[in-house]
Design a protein around this motif. Structure first.
Motif, PDB file in Angstrom:
ATOM      1  N   ALA A  74      -9.345   8.548  -1.599  1.00 46.69           N
ATOM      2  CA  ALA A  74      -8.347   9.615  -1.751  1.00 46.69           C
ATOM      3  C   ALA A  74      -7.832  10.052  -0.384  1.00 46.69           C
ATOM      4  O   ALA A  74      -6.627  10.264  -0.204  1.00 46.69           O
ATOM      5  CB  ALA A  74      -8.952  10.788  -2.510  1.00 46.69           C
ATOM      6  N   LEU A  77      -5.383   7.434   0.896  1.00 50.04           N
ATOM      7  CA  LEU A  77      -4.066   7.581   0.264  1.00 50.04           C
ATOM      8  C   LEU A  77      -3.282   8.728   0.890  1.00 50.04           C
ATOM      9  O   LEU A  77      -2.092   8.593   1.176  1.00 50.04           O
ATOM     10  CB  LEU A  77      -4.208   7.811  -1.236  1.00 50.04           C
ATOM     11  N   CYS A  78      -3.954   9.842   1.122  1.00 47.98           N
ATOM     12  CA  CYS A  78      -3.298  11.001   1.728  1.00 47.98           C
ATOM     13  C   CYS A  78      -2.852  10.729   3.158  1.00 47.98           C
ATOM     14  O   CYS A  78      -1.936  11.378   3.661  1.00 47.98           O
ATOM     15  CB  CYS A  78      -4.230  12.208   1.705  1.00 47.98           C
ATOM     16  N   SER A  82      -2.512   2.232   1.633  1.00 55.18           N
ATOM     17  CA  SER A  82      -2.621   1.770   0.259  1.00 55.18           C
ATOM     18  C   SER A  82      -4.046   1.253   0.088  1.00 55.18           C
ATOM     19  O   SER A  82      -4.796   1.138   1.049  1.00 55.18           O
ATOM     20  CB  SER A  82      -1.583   0.692  -0.041  1.00 55.18           C
ATOM     21  N   TYR A  93      -7.848   4.076 -11.128  1.00 56.32           N
ATOM     22  CA  TYR A  93      -7.128   5.344 -11.239  1.00 56.32           C
ATOM     23  C   TYR A  93      -6.543   5.752  -9.888  1.00 56.32           C
ATOM     24  O   TYR A  93      -5.363   6.110  -9.797  1.00 56.32           O
ATOM     25  CB  TYR A  93      -8.070   6.431 -11.768  1.00 56.32           C
ATOM     26  N   LEU A  94      -7.363   5.709  -8.835  1.00 60.45           N
ATOM     27  CA  LEU A  94      -6.886   6.102  -7.508  1.00 60.45           C
ATOM     28  C   LEU A  94      -5.763   5.198  -7.007  1.00 60.45           C
ATOM     29  O   LEU A  94      -4.871   5.656  -6.296  1.00 60.45           O
ATOM     30  CB  LEU A  94      -8.036   6.109  -6.504  1.00 60.45           C
ATOM     31  N   SER A  95      -5.809   3.930  -7.375  1.00 60.95           N
ATOM     32  CA  SER A  95      -4.761   3.008  -6.929  1.00 60.95           C
ATOM     33  C   SER A  95      -3.505   3.141  -7.779  1.00 60.95           C
ATOM     34  O   SER A  95      -2.521   2.437  -7.543  1.00 60.95           O
ATOM     35  CB  SER A  95      -5.267   1.563  -6.982  1.00 60.95           C
ATOM     36  N   GLY A  96      -3.536   4.041  -8.748  1.00 56.88           N
ATOM     37  CA  GLY A  96      -2.379   4.219  -9.620  1.00 56.88           C
ATOM     38  C   GLY A  96      -2.137   2.999 -10.482  1.00 56.88           C
ATOM     39  O   GLY A  96      -1.002   2.727 -10.851  1.00 56.88           O
ATOM     40  N   GLY A  97      -3.200   2.253 -10.754  1.00 55.49           N
ATOM     41  CA  GLY A  97      -3.046   1.037 -11.554  1.00 55.49           C
ATOM     42  C   GLY A  97      -2.200  -0.007 -10.859  1.00 55.49           C
ATOM     43  O   GLY A  97      -1.645  -0.891 -11.494  1.00 55.49           O
ATOM     44  N   ALA A  99       0.201   1.045  -8.407  1.00 55.74           N
ATOM     45  CA  ALA A  99       1.318   1.738  -7.762  1.00 55.74           C
ATOM     46  C   ALA A  99       1.022   2.074  -6.305  1.00 55.74           C
ATOM     47  O   ALA A  99       1.926   2.117  -5.479  1.00 55.74           O
ATOM     48  CB  ALA A  99       1.665   3.014  -8.527  1.00 55.74           C
ATOM     49  N   PHE A 100      -0.247   2.303  -6.003  1.00 55.91           N
ATOM     50  CA  PHE A 100      -0.637   2.695  -4.646  1.00 55.91           C
ATOM     51  C   PHE A 100      -1.590   1.699  -4.009  1.00 55.91           C
ATOM     52  O   PHE A 100      -2.268   2.009  -3.036  1.00 55.91           O
ATOM     53  CB  PHE A 100      -1.285   4.085  -4.651  1.00 55.91           C
ATOM     54  N   ARG A 128       5.774  -1.168   0.403  1.00 61.64           N
ATOM     55  CA  ARG A 128       4.884  -0.081   0.811  1.00 61.64           C
ATOM     56  C   ARG A 128       5.377   0.498   2.119  1.00 61.64           C
ATOM     57  O   ARG A 128       5.806  -0.232   3.013  1.00 61.64           O
ATOM     58  CB  ARG A 128       3.450  -0.575   1.023  1.00 61.64           C
TER      59      ARG A 128
END
Length: 131
Positions: A74, A77-78, A82, A93-97, A99-100, A128
């Motif tokens: 987390a 990501l902040c 990526s 979940y953290l990777s946004g499936g 997306a991130f 990215r």
């Protein structure tokens, strides 16, 4: 993780890795001497040093097989990183499936390497950005 780092260093001459925390001995044994100059072993970092490293990084690899929640992911990501993660629900979940970051198909080093390769291509292709 050591095999992923070694494979990436062998295949891509313009990348570097930072290994944070423990594991230096294992990684050193898995990587040819000629490639070790592109790996920084930081050991444990205080919060300020970790934040600085994450701001400079593009991708964080999380090879965990069991993770209830990855605070470090987390934080990455902040900081504009990526993720490349294993298929654990909390990491997906953290990777946004996707997306991130990129999710490996399974826990094998070859799958994690494929996810890393995909993520590097995302950065190089402009999909990215850290701004």
């Amino acid at each position: 993780m050591a095999r992923v780092i070694s494979g990436a260093l062998n295949g891509m001459e313009d990348i570097r890795f930072a290994v944070v925390g423990s594991g230096e001995e294992i990684v050193r044994q898995a990587i040819p001497e000629r490639l070790l100059e592109r790996v920084d072993f930081t050991g444990q970092l205080d919060v300020t040093a970790l934040k600085k490293l994450l701001r400079e990084a593009k991708i964080m690899i999380v090879s965990s097989r069991l993770e209830s929640f990855s605070i470090a992911s987390a934080e990455a990501l902040c900081s504009g990183c990526s993720l490349v993660v294993t298929p654990i629900e909390s990491l997906v979940y953290l990777s946004g499936g996707g997306a991130f970051g990129s999710v490996s198909r399974d826990f094998r080093p070859s799958s994690l390497m494929a996810a890393l390769d995909h993520e590097i291509k995302q950065w190089r292709g402009g999909a990215r950005r850290s701004d």
